[in-house]
Design a protein around this motif. Structure first.
Motif, mmCIF file in Angstrom:
data_model
loop_
_atom_site.group_PDB
_atom_site.id
_atom_site.type_symbol
_atom_site.label_atom_id
_atom_site.label_comp_id
_atom_site.label_asym_id
_atom_site.label_seq_id
_atom_site.Cartn_x
_atom_site.Cartn_y
_atom_site.Cartn_z
ATOM 1 N N ASP A 97 36.717 43.339 32.495
ATOM 2 C CA ASP A 97 36.408 43.344 31.044
ATOM 3 C C ASP A 97 34.879 43.668 30.767
ATOM 4 O O ASP A 97 34.627 44.451 29.902
ATOM 5 C CB ASP A 97 36.787 42.000 30.348
ATOM 6 N N VAL A 98 34.016 43.307 31.538
ATOM 7 C CA VAL A 98 32.761 43.262 31.245
ATOM 8 C C VAL A 98 32.571 45.037 31.598
ATOM 9 O O VAL A 98 31.652 45.700 30.781
ATOM 10 C CB VAL A 98 31.704 42.695 32.124
ATOM 11 N N ASN A 99 32.908 45.522 32.693
ATOM 12 C CA ASN A 99 32.864 46.892 33.137
ATOM 13 C C ASN A 99 33.485 48.008 32.262
ATOM 14 O O ASN A 99 33.120 49.108 31.895
ATOM 15 C CB ASN A 99 33.234 47.142 34.665
ATOM 16 N N THR A 100 34.503 47.417 31.212
ATOM 17 C CA THR A 100 35.181 48.225 30.348
ATOM 18 C C THR A 100 34.227 48.469 29.229
ATOM 19 O O THR A 100 34.067 49.552 28.664
ATOM 20 C CB THR A 100 36.144 47.520 29.885
ATOM 21 N N MET A 118 34.050 40.480 25.948
ATOM 22 C CA MET A 118 32.795 39.614 26.765
ATOM 23 C C MET A 118 33.410 38.177 26.572
ATOM 24 O O MET A 118 33.470 37.451 27.463
ATOM 25 C CB MET A 118 31.832 39.787 26.132
ATOM 26 N N MET A 119 34.018 37.780 25.431
ATOM 27 C CA MET A 119 34.593 36.452 25.282
ATOM 28 C C MET A 119 35.681 36.095 26.272
ATOM 29 O O MET A 119 36.135 35.355 26.792
ATOM 30 C CB MET A 119 35.072 35.942 23.894
ATOM 31 N N ARG A 120 36.715 37.176 26.405
ATOM 32 C CA ARG A 120 37.698 37.225 27.320
ATOM 33 C C ARG A 120 37.361 37.343 28.702
ATOM 34 O O ARG A 120 37.884 36.468 29.565
ATOM 35 C CB ARG A 120 38.841 38.553 26.928
ATOM 36 N N ALA A 121 36.336 38.059 28.992
ATOM 37 C CA ALA A 121 35.699 37.987 30.418
ATOM 38 C C ALA A 121 35.181 36.636 30.662
ATOM 39 O O ALA A 121 35.404 36.204 31.802
ATOM 40 C CB ALA A 121 34.634 39.009 30.494
#
Length: 561
Positions: free
Chosen positions: A472-475, A454-457
């Motif tokens: 990333d969020v959907n991962t 989530m930080m990366r997103a």
């Protein structure tokens, strides 16, 4: 072999933990002889530094500051008097807190204690290093822990107390200088450590995750009262870099069952990157579970005195963020993070081994074990083996006809009954807790893999890579497959990103920091209307200001207090 153990009373520890006004540190040089090893010396200094974490993260300290001050949690008067405590929690929620506020002062004190103990550890290990001992990794770990406590202090109070040697007074750092100081400690940990001692200790991946958190919040930390924050591309690139490194280790995995992350036996859950180790005989304290539950909810058939305390509930605004996201459909049917049913309300008789209360956000009529009063035996079914299960009433509150029905509305304007407000049971009620207040064994999660994604997103989104952020969020969403799963998002912007962090990390003590970073801390909710941006930082406790008064200009109060 002679070992020098430097017992340091850092300025903060002297003034705030010991209650003294003398700011000069006392250094005791004790000689240990016999069979004492380097490991004994290091353990004797690192262990107390880690132990302070469980004090900081007590439910009425850091949790109160990070959650009850936000749109996510509210702690009203219960029954007209309970949890009133001279308005300390009301003031947190309304942003009318002062330098005398108890939860603020106590949180400051224990963060200060953690910094003090971390500096002791750094100094002690450096002394061994000067004797030619190979203790570089231990020094890096102590510095990483000091960096973490310092980041908590910077986030809440806008200052860091810097100290590297024993014979000088601490320096007060703010803004970019404080960010750089924390960065150096975390970089030292990242460079020297590996990932063999987690999640209860600082590891290489923990340091990388904390660096990502530091860079993500650096725009706030450098200028907390700014009208808008400068999310520099170089900072966001570092967030992505360090999150990439954690993910690339392959050591961590997203949990298919969301609530297993917070189970009583979560120490080996592969989603945890950094946590407070609370296993038996360590620092067990299960109050994260008991805090929100009703006083008439008894989660453990074997313990008749283990119940909740009718503490905080969620705000209607936070609940409606779930409804809005799913267009008015019941979020319990759409998103496994919202709720997990463990107790079938149609079952009226159950074996002790099969009894388990629900998890997540609890609404409406509650069901459970039947008892006339706290401490009385639970009612058993015919035959005397299994237990009667049914709707709960406020028996422990002396009102046997009032059902325990958690309601959406919860505020300070009227008499707040013991059952008002939807409640949260995210952490499992620990199976060894015979009184509901201690002996918890779950690890308190400080950093987990979902936050890395989530930080990366968020960093990608702030660099205009919406497609990468959405992936990333959907991962994270796609990984939760144990029950109903979570549908993928079709698009993302900063408002959805903020909402998604609320769904994933509610009651995990990140909300205030998130609200400030996303520019929402001045919004109105429930009984809170204050929009003063100076409230983003908490006041430095009056005890600290008074203790530093003989050194003019050494410790200045934050603006607005």
């Amino acid at each position: 072999m002679r070992k020098n153990i430097y017992v340091l009373m850092l300025f903060l520890g002297v003034v705030l933990v010991e209650g003294c006004t003398d700011l000069q540190e006392e250094v005791l040089d004790e000689s240990l002889t016999g069979n004492v090893t380097n490991g004994d010396v290091i353990a004797g200094t690192l262990a107390p530094a880690y132990a302070s974490l469980s004090e900081v993260f007590l439910h009425t300290r850091y949790f109160a500051l990070q959650e009850i001050s936000t749109d996510e949690a509210i702690l009203p008067y219960r029954g007209g008097t309970d949890w009133g405590d001279n308005n300390i929690y009301i003031d947190l929620h309304r942003h009318t807190y002062t330098p005398m506020n108890g939860p603020i002062t106590n949180t400051w004190n224990y963060i200060s204690q953690g910094i003090t103990r971390s500096v002791i550890a750094v100094s002690t290990v450096r002394a061994l290093q000067s004797e030619g001992q190979q203790v570089d990794a231990y020094l890096a770990e102590a510095r990483g822990l000091r960096g973490y406590y310092s980041m908590l202090s910077l986030d809440l109070f806008g200052i860091v107390m810097s100290k590297d040697t024993l014979n000088v007074r601490s320096r007060v750092l703010r803004g970019a200088e404080a960010v750089n100081y924390i960065e150096q400690d975390l970089l030292a940990a990242e460079a020297m450590l590996d990932d063999t001692n987690g999640p209860g200790r600082i590891t290489k991946s923990a340091a990388r995750g904390l660096l990502a958190r530091l860079y993500l919040n650096a725009p706030v930390y450098r200028n907390p009262n700014a009208e808008t924050y400068d999310f520099r591309r170089e900072d966001m690139e570092k967030v992505v870099e360090y999150c990439d490194k954690v993910i690339a280790t392959g050591k961590y995995a997203l949990s298919a069952e969301f609530f297993e992350i917070f189970d009583d036996e979560n120490h080996t859950n592969k989603e945890l990157v950094f946590a407070i180790d609370q296993r038996a005989l360590l620092n067990g304290n299960n109050r994260m579970a008991y805090f929100s539950l009703s006083g008439d909810q008894f989660p453990l058939p074997q313990f008749v005195k283990a119940n909740g305390t009718d503490g905080p509930g969620i705000t209607p605004e936070f609940y409606h963020s779930w409804l809005d996201a799913y267009e008015g459909e019941d979020p319990a049917t759409k998103d496994m993070r919202f709720y997990k049913r463990n107790l079938d309300p149609t079952v009226t008789c159950i074996a002790a081994a099969d009894f388990e209360i629900d998890r997540g956000i609890l609404r409406g009529q509650q069901y459970g074990l039947q008892t006339p009063r706290k401490g009385d035996p639970f009612v058993r079914c015919a035959g005397g083996v299994n237990y009667v299960v049914g709707p709960l009433f406020n028996n422990t509150r002396g009102n046997t006809t009032q059902p325990v029905i958690f309601t959406e509305e919860i505020d300070y304007t009227t008499y707040s009954g013991y059952s008002s407000g939807y409640r949260v049971l995210k952490y499992e009620f620990s199976k060894t807790s015979d009184d509901g207040r201690a002996k918890g064994e779950f690890d308190i999660v400080l950093l987990r893999l979902a936050d890395i994604y989530m930080m990366r997103a968020e960093a990608k989104l702030r660099m205009d890579d919406a497609a990468g952020a959405l992936q990333d969020v959907n991962t994270v969403r796609a990984a939760r497959t144990a029950r109903i799963g979570i549908p993928p998002l079709e698009s993302i912007d900063l408002d959805i990103m903020f909402r998604e962090r609320g769904f994933e990390f509610y009651f995990e003590m990140q909300r205030r920091t998130d609200m400030i970073r996303f520019g929402k801390y001045e919004d109105a909710w429930t009984e809170k209307t204050d929009s003063d941006p100076l409230r983003r930082l908490f006041p430095i406790p009056q005890t600290a200001i008074d203790g530093a008064s003989e050194f003019e200009g050494f410790l200045e109060q934050n603006d607005g207090y």
